[in-house]
Motif scaffolding. Structure first.
Motif, PDB file in Angstrom:
ATOM      1  N   LEU A  48      28.221 -49.851   0.305  1.00 57.52           N
ATOM      2  CA  LEU A  48      29.663 -49.610   1.051  1.00 57.52           C
ATOM      3  C   LEU A  48      29.240 -50.046   2.328  1.00 57.52           C
ATOM      4  O   LEU A  48      30.176 -50.624   3.158  1.00 57.52           O
ATOM      5  N   PHE A  49      28.199 -49.622   3.015  1.00 54.47           N
ATOM      6  CA  PHE A  49      27.905 -50.134   4.317  1.00 54.47           C
ATOM      7  C   PHE A  49      27.593 -51.669   4.607  1.00 54.47           C
ATOM      8  O   PHE A  49      28.299 -52.173   5.519  1.00 54.47           O
ATOM      9  N   LEU A  50      27.173 -52.629   3.641  1.00 50.34           N
ATOM     10  CA  LEU A  50      27.155 -53.681   3.625  1.00 50.34           C
ATOM     11  C   LEU A  50      28.548 -54.272   3.309  1.00 50.34           C
ATOM     12  O   LEU A  50      28.710 -55.436   4.163  1.00 50.34           O
ATOM     13  N   ALA A  51      29.423 -53.924   2.352  1.00 55.59           N
ATOM     14  CA  ALA A  51      30.500 -54.190   2.380  1.00 55.59           C
ATOM     15  C   ALA A  51      31.623 -54.130   3.607  1.00 55.59           C
ATOM     16  O   ALA A  51      32.315 -55.079   4.077  1.00 55.59           O
ATOM     17  N   GLY A  52      31.230 -53.119   4.107  1.00 57.19           N
ATOM     18  CA  GLY A  52      32.142 -52.918   5.422  1.00 57.19           C
ATOM     19  C   GLY A  52      31.778 -53.719   6.714  1.00 57.19           C
ATOM     20  O   GLY A  52      32.541 -54.128   7.460  1.00 57.19           O
ATOM     21  N   ALA A  53      30.233 -53.882   6.740  1.00 57.28           N
ATOM     22  CA  ALA A  53      29.930 -54.843   7.812  1.00 57.28           C
ATOM     23  C   ALA A  53      30.295 -56.172   7.451  1.00 57.28           C
ATOM     24  O   ALA A  53      30.925 -57.093   8.450  1.00 57.28           O
ATOM     25  N   ALA A  54      30.413 -56.449   6.273  1.00 58.89           N
ATOM     26  CA  ALA A  54      30.910 -57.934   5.803  1.00 58.89           C
ATOM     27  C   ALA A  54      32.394 -58.211   6.305  1.00 58.89           C
ATOM     28  O   ALA A  54      32.930 -59.117   6.530  1.00 58.89           O
ATOM     29  N   ALA A  55      33.194 -56.979   5.796  1.00 58.65           N
ATOM     30  CA  ALA A  55      34.509 -57.069   6.322  1.00 58.65           C
ATOM     31  C   ALA A  55      34.687 -57.089   7.900  1.00 58.65           C
ATOM     32  O   ALA A  55      35.810 -57.823   7.938  1.00 58.65           O
ATOM     33  N   VAL A  56      33.860 -56.460   8.439  1.00 58.90           N
ATOM     34  CA  VAL A  56      34.296 -56.599  10.060  1.00 58.90           C
ATOM     35  C   VAL A  56      33.910 -57.902  10.453  1.00 58.90           C
ATOM     36  O   VAL A  56      34.741 -58.539  11.182  1.00 58.90           O
ATOM     37  N   HIS A 102      44.727 -65.848  -3.587  1.00 57.93           N
ATOM     38  CA  HIS A 102      44.482 -64.774  -2.696  1.00 57.93           C
ATOM     39  C   HIS A 102      43.316 -65.422  -1.846  1.00 57.93           C
ATOM     40  O   HIS A 102      42.504 -66.088  -2.306  1.00 57.93           O
ATOM     41  N   GLU A 103      43.304 -64.712  -0.450  1.00 65.48           N
ATOM     42  CA  GLU A 103      42.047 -65.457   0.154  1.00 65.48           C
ATOM     43  C   GLU A 103      40.981 -64.493  -0.189  1.00 65.48           C
ATOM     44  O   GLU A 103      40.975 -63.538  -0.789  1.00 65.48           O
ATOM     45  N   PHE A 104      39.709 -65.052   0.123  1.00 64.48           N
ATOM     46  CA  PHE A 104      38.270 -64.525  -0.326  1.00 64.48           C
ATOM     47  C   PHE A 104      38.072 -63.407   0.546  1.00 64.48           C
ATOM     48  O   PHE A 104      38.197 -63.501   1.655  1.00 64.48           O
ATOM     49  N   GLN A 105      37.572 -62.118  -0.118  1.00 68.59           N
ATOM     50  CA  GLN A 105      37.291 -61.015   0.776  1.00 68.59           C
ATOM     51  C   GLN A 105      35.793 -60.632   0.568  1.00 68.59           C
ATOM     52  O   GLN A 105      35.534 -59.745  -0.459  1.00 68.59           O
ATOM     53  N   PRO A 106      34.876 -61.255   1.053  1.00 70.24           N
ATOM     54  CA  PRO A 106      33.686 -60.891   0.817  1.00 70.24           C
ATOM     55  C   PRO A 106      33.375 -59.459   0.858  1.00 70.24           C
ATOM     56  O   PRO A 106      32.163 -58.967   0.128  1.00 70.24           O
ATOM     57  N   GLY A 107      33.859 -58.403   1.851  1.00 74.80           N
ATOM     58  CA  GLY A 107      33.487 -57.257   1.590  1.00 74.80           C
ATOM     59  C   GLY A 107      33.791 -56.504   0.252  1.00 74.80           C
ATOM     60  O   GLY A 107      33.142 -55.582  -0.144  1.00 74.80           O
ATOM     61  N   ARG A 108      34.847 -56.901  -0.367  1.00 78.30           N
ATOM     62  CA  ARG A 108      35.394 -56.428  -1.608  1.00 78.30           C
ATOM     63  C   ARG A 108      34.417 -56.838  -2.569  1.00 78.30           C
ATOM     64  O   ARG A 108      33.845 -56.044  -3.615  1.00 78.30           O
TER      65      ARG A 108
END
Length: 77
Positions: free
Chosen positions: A47-55, A4-10
């Motif tokens: 969670l804020f950092l995870a959301g920012a990384a996902a965006v 699967h693709e890498f997801q830094p937010g998760r």
């Protein structure tokens, strides 16, 4: 080849929850004392950092190609 693709937010969300668990496990084991309200900034910040990384990741992966670039022009028939 990754499955699967890498997801830094998760990844960041998982690290935030893991770090919170380690902090409270250390408190339960008597290694240090952690105030009960310390979970709020740890989880919310993570969670804020995870959301920012996902965006940022989504913005990088879903960029649209520039319009009217010389590479996109194909020769006519």
């Amino acid at each position: 080849m990754p499955r699967h693709e890498f997801q830094p937010g998760r990844l960041l969300a998982g690290l935030a929850f893991t770090a919170t668990g380690v902090v409270y496990a250390g408190d339960a084991g008597g290694l240090w004392e952690t105030p009960w309200f310390a979970i709020v900034p740890m989880i919310v910040g993570g969670l804020f950092l995870a959301g920012a990384a996902a965006v940022v990741t989504r913005a990088i992966r879903h960029r649209t190609p520039r319009q009217n670039s010389p590479d996109d022009i194909s020769p006519g028939p």
